[in-house]
Enzyme design. Structure first.
Site, mmCIF file in Angstrom:
data_model
loop_
_atom_site.group_PDB
_atom_site.id
_atom_site.type_symbol
_atom_site.label_atom_id
_atom_site.label_comp_id
_atom_site.label_asym_id
_atom_site.label_seq_id
_atom_site.Cartn_x
_atom_site.Cartn_y
_atom_site.Cartn_z
ATOM 1 N N ASP A 128 -13.878 -27.198 3.222
ATOM 2 C CA ASP A 128 -13.340 -26.086 3.990
ATOM 3 C C ASP A 128 -13.413 -26.347 5.491
ATOM 4 O O ASP A 128 -14.470 -26.198 6.109
ATOM 5 C CB ASP A 128 -14.143 -24.827 3.630
ATOM 6 N N ASP B 291 -6.907 -25.059 8.432
ATOM 7 C CA ASP B 291 -7.945 -24.508 7.564
ATOM 8 C C ASP B 291 -7.693 -24.812 6.094
ATOM 9 O O ASP B 291 -6.934 -24.105 5.422
ATOM 10 C CB ASP B 291 -8.029 -22.990 7.783
HETATM 11 O O1 FLK Z 1 -12.780 -18.149 6.175
HETATM 12 C C1 FLK Z 1 -11.787 -18.762 6.511
HETATM 13 C C2 FLK Z 1 -10.863 -18.226 7.631
HETATM 14 C C3 FLK Z 1 -11.461 -18.610 8.950
HETATM 15 CL CL1 FLK Z 1 -10.567 -17.823 10.236
HETATM 16 N N1 FLK Z 1 -11.439 -19.983 5.994
HETATM 17 N N2 FLK Z 1 -12.220 -20.557 5.021
HETATM 18 C C4 FLK Z 1 -12.366 -19.944 3.816
HETATM 19 N N3 FLK Z 1 -13.260 -20.355 2.888
HETATM 20 C C5 FLK Z 1 -13.236 -19.530 1.725
HETATM 21 C C6 FLK Z 1 -12.148 -18.519 2.049
HETATM 22 N N4 FLK Z 1 -11.678 -18.901 3.380
#
Ligand code: FLK
Length: 330
Positions: free
Chosen positions: A34, A217
């Site tokens: 991530d 992302d």
């Molecule tokens: O949390 C975010 C957004 C950051 Cl602005 N991305 N990463 C992620 N991991 C699990 C769900 N989303």
């Protein structure tokens, strides 16, 4: 050193999982790499059994190289509202032969329902900047920060694919994985993200050359883009509408939908229609959910998997004075 690991998609490419070996003897967990967060956390022997639903669990007691980091805790929440929290160990972590002997492994003592419900996802491996790691009172460093000095190049790359296994590489750029030039743009890591400026966009005969800020992302499934992009895009999709009940723009599954192009530096990345017809949204199977949705309540755009799988992306934290992102067609 360098390493290459598979990024295997879950259903609908909602996220991609990569096998990681933790501890001695190695315990293999499939983690969501991530680039939108900076904690490495895992389902564990300390996760309440009612919150475990088929996930692999890391057990530090079964690892001769684990050690508890006393007095440290973590708690994280993500853009999609999911969350988890727990305590901290260090142990050996190996990703495709790239190894950190004493990586902070954050053991979950609580996970939210969406994590419990996803039996294939055994945890997350954060690849954003260590400054947003959530461990308190002593912030921990990410796997990438820990391995960077041992890598042939201080980079990792993503080559995600639509409904097929892709690749995360560490320490090198696979010249056969992309076409044309890699366009590098500066990264502003002040918020802890891989934040960059896109140079414009186009859909059909509508286009803009106004720059807009976004983050790369891998942990977000969709492309969360400015409202004006959404308005222009869905105006070109017959029958498209914002559905508050379904949670975003939907359109008839048999609609002919356009591609979407965004520019990074002097490279144009085109997301094909098949990536934007993201998934069936309603019971009748007639409405499909768009892979492009508004970023209105976030404050910046999120170039999630729908956008990333249209490109080869270089996350470069150390070749130059400032971190940078490289984008190439493929
Ligand atoms: O949390 C975010 C957004 C950051 Cl602005 N991305 N990463 C992620 N991991 C699990 C769900 N989303």
């Amino acid at each position: 050193g360098q390493g290459s690991a598979a990024a295997v998609p879950e259903k609908d490419d909602i996220q991609y999982l990569t096998p990681v070996q933790i501890g001695t003897p190695p315990q293999t967990l499939n983690l969501d790499f991530d680039s939108g967060s900076s904690d490495l956390w895992v389902f564990s022997s300390q996760t309440p059994s009612r919150q475990v639903n088929g996930q692999a669990q890391y057990d530090p007691a079964k690892s001769s190289t684990s050690s508890k980091v006393e007095g440290q805790t973590w708690s994280i929440s993500y853009g999609d509202g999911s969350a988890s929290s727990g305590v901290v160990y260090t142990d050996a972590v190996d990703v495709a032969g790239v190894r950190v002997p004493n990586q902070a492994v954050e053991v979950a003592t609580k996970v939210s329902s969406s994590f419990s419900a996803d039996e294939n996802n055994d945890g997350l491996l954060g690849l954003a900047f260590s400054k947003i790691n959530t461990v308190k009172p002593t912030k921990q460093t990410t796997f990438f920060d820990n391995v960077m000095k041992n890598l042939d190049m201080p980079v990792w790359t993503s080559d995600l694919k639509n409904d097929a296994p892709g690749t995360y590489n560490f320490g090198y750029i696979d010249e056969s994985a992309y076409e044309g030039e890699i366009s590098y743009v500066p990264v502003d890591s002040s918020q802890g993200f891989w934040s960059f400026e896109a140079a414009g966009w186009s859909v059909g005969n509508v286009s803009s050359t106004a720059p807009f800020k976004g983050i790369a992302d891998t942990g977000t499934s969709l492309a969360m883009l400015p409202q004006e992009v959404n308005t222009a895009y869905y105006k070109q999709v017959p029958g498209a509408a914002m559905s508050y009940s379904l949670g975003g723009y939907v359109f008839p599954c048999d609609a002919k939908i356009p591609e979407f192009t965004f520019k990074v530096g002097d490279v144009s990345i085109t997301i094909p229609p098949s990536f934007i017809n993201y998934a069936v949204a309603d019971e009748e199977g007639k409405k499909c959910f768009g892979g492009i949705q508004p970023d209105t309540d976030i404050g910046f755009s999120i170039f999630g998997d729908v956008a990333l799988k249209a490109a080869f992306v270089v996350f470069d934290a150390g070749s130059e004075a400032a971190p940078r992102l490289g984008w190439a067609k493929k």
